[in-house]
Design a protein around this motif. Structure first.
Motif, PDB file in Angstrom:
ATOM      1  N   GLY B  78       0.738  -1.234  -0.094  1.00 44.54           N
ATOM      2  CA  GLY B  78      -0.005   0.151  -0.028  1.00 44.54           C
ATOM      3  C   GLY B  78       0.846   1.086  -0.074  1.00 44.54           C
ATOM      4  O   GLY B  78       0.366   2.246  -0.920  1.00 44.54           O
ATOM      5  N   GLU B  79       1.924   1.249   0.795  1.00 39.87           N
ATOM      6  CA  GLU B  79       2.802   2.546   0.889  1.00 39.87           C
ATOM      7  C   GLU B  79       3.500   2.632  -0.609  1.00 39.87           C
ATOM      8  O   GLU B  79       3.733   3.793  -1.015  1.00 39.87           O
ATOM      9  CB  GLU B  79       3.808   2.201   1.911  1.00 39.87           C
ATOM     10  CG  GLU B  79       3.262   2.509   3.248  1.00 39.87           C
ATOM     11  CD  GLU B  79       4.136   2.219   4.334  1.00 39.87           C
ATOM     12  OE1 GLU B  79       5.258   1.382   4.065  1.00 39.87           O
ATOM     13  OE2 GLU B  79       3.757   2.391   5.672  1.00 39.87           O
ATOM     14  N   SER B  83       3.264   6.013  -2.761  1.00 42.90           N
ATOM     15  CA  SER B  83       4.411   6.794  -3.148  1.00 42.90           C
ATOM     16  C   SER B  83       4.509   6.973  -4.609  1.00 42.90           C
ATOM     17  O   SER B  83       5.288   8.121  -4.708  1.00 42.90           O
ATOM     18  CB  SER B  83       5.631   6.192  -2.434  1.00 42.90           C
ATOM     19  OG  SER B  83       5.955   4.950  -3.252  1.00 42.90           O
ATOM     20  N   ARG B  84       3.829   6.311  -5.467  1.00 43.77           N
ATOM     21  CA  ARG B  84       4.034   6.887  -7.102  1.00 43.77           C
ATOM     22  C   ARG B  84       3.011   8.020  -7.122  1.00 43.77           C
ATOM     23  O   ARG B  84       2.074   8.111  -6.330  1.00 43.77           O
ATOM     24  CB  ARG B  84       3.526   5.508  -7.691  1.00 43.77           C
ATOM     25  CG  ARG B  84       4.312   4.428  -7.564  1.00 43.77           C
ATOM     26  CD  ARG B  84       3.751   3.162  -7.932  1.00 43.77           C
ATOM     27  NE  ARG B  84       3.286   3.171  -9.551  1.00 43.77           N
ATOM     28  CZ  ARG B  84       2.663   2.075 -10.091  1.00 43.77           C
ATOM     29  NH1 ARG B  84       2.455   1.132  -9.281  1.00 43.77           N
ATOM     30  NH2 ARG B  84       2.255   2.304 -11.201  1.00 43.77           N
ATOM     31  N   PRO B  85       3.603   8.691  -7.875  1.00 42.04           N
ATOM     32  CA  PRO B  85       2.518  10.172  -8.356  1.00 42.04           C
ATOM     33  C   PRO B  85       1.408   9.574  -9.023  1.00 42.04           C
ATOM     34  O   PRO B  85       1.327   8.780  -9.767  1.00 42.04           O
ATOM     35  CB  PRO B  85       3.561  10.787  -9.578  1.00 42.04           C
ATOM     36  CG  PRO B  85       4.477   9.790  -9.886  1.00 42.04           C
ATOM     37  CD  PRO B  85       4.782   8.641  -8.911  1.00 42.04           C
ATOM     38  N   ALA B  86       0.528  10.247  -8.365  1.00 42.31           N
ATOM     39  CA  ALA B  86      -0.770   9.809  -8.672  1.00 42.31           C
ATOM     40  C   ALA B  86      -1.300  10.487 -10.256  1.00 42.31           C
ATOM     41  O   ALA B  86      -0.755  11.620 -10.386  1.00 42.31           O
ATOM     42  CB  ALA B  86      -2.002  10.382  -7.735  1.00 42.31           C
ATOM     43  N   PRO B  87      -1.915   9.624 -11.148  1.00 46.53           N
ATOM     44  CA  PRO B  87      -2.254  10.365 -12.298  1.00 46.53           C
ATOM     45  C   PRO B  87      -3.377  11.494 -12.242  1.00 46.53           C
ATOM     46  O   PRO B  87      -3.986  11.605 -11.183  1.00 46.53           O
ATOM     47  CB  PRO B  87      -2.814   9.073 -13.075  1.00 46.53           C
ATOM     48  CG  PRO B  87      -3.530   8.284 -11.965  1.00 46.53           C
ATOM     49  CD  PRO B  87      -2.351   8.409 -10.766  1.00 46.53           C
TER      50      PRO B  87
END
Lengths: 208, 184
Positions: B78-79, B83-87
């Motif tokens: 989940g983390e 941590s990935r940039p949200a579209p």
């Protein structure tokens, strides 16, 4: 264990970075059994209880800011657990309600003339679980939180997100149905209806 | 004074209100049935804390270890996702507004562009004509003329593919002259 966890939870964030896994592990170990038992008692089977317990902890650990106060964390966790289990049954339409009239027979009949005594038998856990199946999901959760876990009515109300009056109603219904189930079950287990009347009052007479 | 089953159920857990407790006290003085009813609920309730524990046949340690491992993996996964940039999420209303504006700009540009309707005017007409002196291609008042040396004995053939051909034979020299104009 509790002190240790609180100490870890209260440390500043920078210090925590090093032992995040330890902290989470300690938190899980401290609460897992209680959460699992609550979920298992509500949903009634191990596989679903296992999945839902995992979901509960994953949800909780994503909001670690809520877990710094040990007591509040425990209560918050109970709330997530109870609601997750109730929602699961509602969503899946799997709130299997047994009718009290359709009771399976017990293998051993002689020793179970008294309704309360069947809760002391070797099959007590199964009997308890069967009795819970006669309750609605919210009644199950209320009964387990109040009578099994020993939470007070106000805490149960906060956990289930309802009023204290509603909790009292759930608990009263649950206890009445539960007792009715035990009486039926004891009656089904009686060796001969004529020989041994399954009126639990007789035991009280004998005591007196 | 008769108490209902539900009232006894609440008495057993101490949740009954003042009036119910008072009724119960009065009732218990007069009737043994009332006392035993109360006691039955209390006895059941007294057994309940036993079910805080799981039955012995549960392999709890194995189950707990498996769940703990799954939980830790789930939290870490989940983390990683968070941590990935949200579209950039575009709602349907924003999309609709954007499409409307774009449509308006494009149609405005299309209507305002000069010569947009030129294709509806009369097409440019070129006229190719066989004249006594040769072939003449006329276009908007100008003409291109292929002249013959003599104006007798000539033949004119028109082609179907926008071309005109003319030829003649010089009687003195016997020379054949062919003029083939392709009009495109």
């Amino acid at each position: 264990m509790d002190t240790e966890l609180r100490t870890i939870m209260n440390e500043p964030a920078e210090t925590l970075a090093g032992h995040t896994a330890d902290r989470r592990g300690a938190f899980i170990e401290m609460h897992m059994k209680r959460v699992f038992v609550l979920v298992y008692r509500v949903v009634g089977n191990v596989a679903d209880a296992q999945d839902l317990t995992q979901d509960v902890f994953i949800k909780a650990l994503q909001r670690e800011d809520q877990l710094r106060d040990g007591e509040k964390a425990a209560q918050w966790l109970s709330r997530i657990a109870a609601n997750t289990a109730i929602d699961f049954l509602r969503r899946k339409g799997r709130a299997t309600l047994s009718t009290i009239e359709e009771l399976p027979e017990l293998p051993d009949s002689g020793r179970m003339a008294n309704p309360e005594r069947i809760l002391l038998s070797a099959e007590s856990h199964q009997i308890f679980q069967d009795a819970l199946q006669t309750l609605t999901p919210r009644e199950r959760a209320a009964l387990v939180l109040r009578d099994v876990e020993g939470a007070d009515a106000e805490t149960v109300a906060r956990t289930l997100g309802c009023s204290k009056a509603t909790v009292r109603s759930h608990i009263a219904n649950a206890r009445v149905k539960f007792r009715k189930f035990l009486r039926r079950r004891a009656a089904a287990a009686a060796p001969a209806a004529g020989q041994q009347r399954l009126d639990w009052r007789r035991d009280d007479d004998a005591v007196e | 004074m008769q108490l209902s089953e539900k009232e006894y159920a609440l008495l057993a857990g101490g949740e009954a209100g003042f009036l119910t407790r008072l009724k119960a006290r009065l009732a218990s003085r007069g009737s043994r049935d009332q006392r035993t009813e109360d006691a039955a609920f209390s006895r059941i309730r007294a057994e309940m804390p036993r079910f805080r524990e799981l039955p012995e046949y549960f392999a709890w340690d194995d189950l707990a270890a498996e769940m703990k491992a799954n939980i830790l993996v789930g939290v870490e996964a989940g983390e990683a996702i968070r941590s990935r940039p949200a579209p950039v999420a575009v709602g349907w209303k924003a999309g609709l507004a954007f499409t409307g504006i774009a449509l308006m700009v494009v149609s405005g540009y299309w209507w305002q562009t000069p010569g947009r309707f030129a294709s509806h005017e009369a097409p440019l007409v070129s006229v190719l004509e066989a004249r006594p002196g040769g072939l003449e291609l006329q276009n908007r008042g100008t003409a291109l003329t292929v002249m013959y040396e003599r104006d007798s004995g000539q033949q004119a053939l028109s082609g179907g593919l926008g071309s005109v051909r003319a030829d003649y034979v010089d009687e003195e020299t016997g020379q054949l002259t062919v003029a083939h104009v392709y009009a495109e």
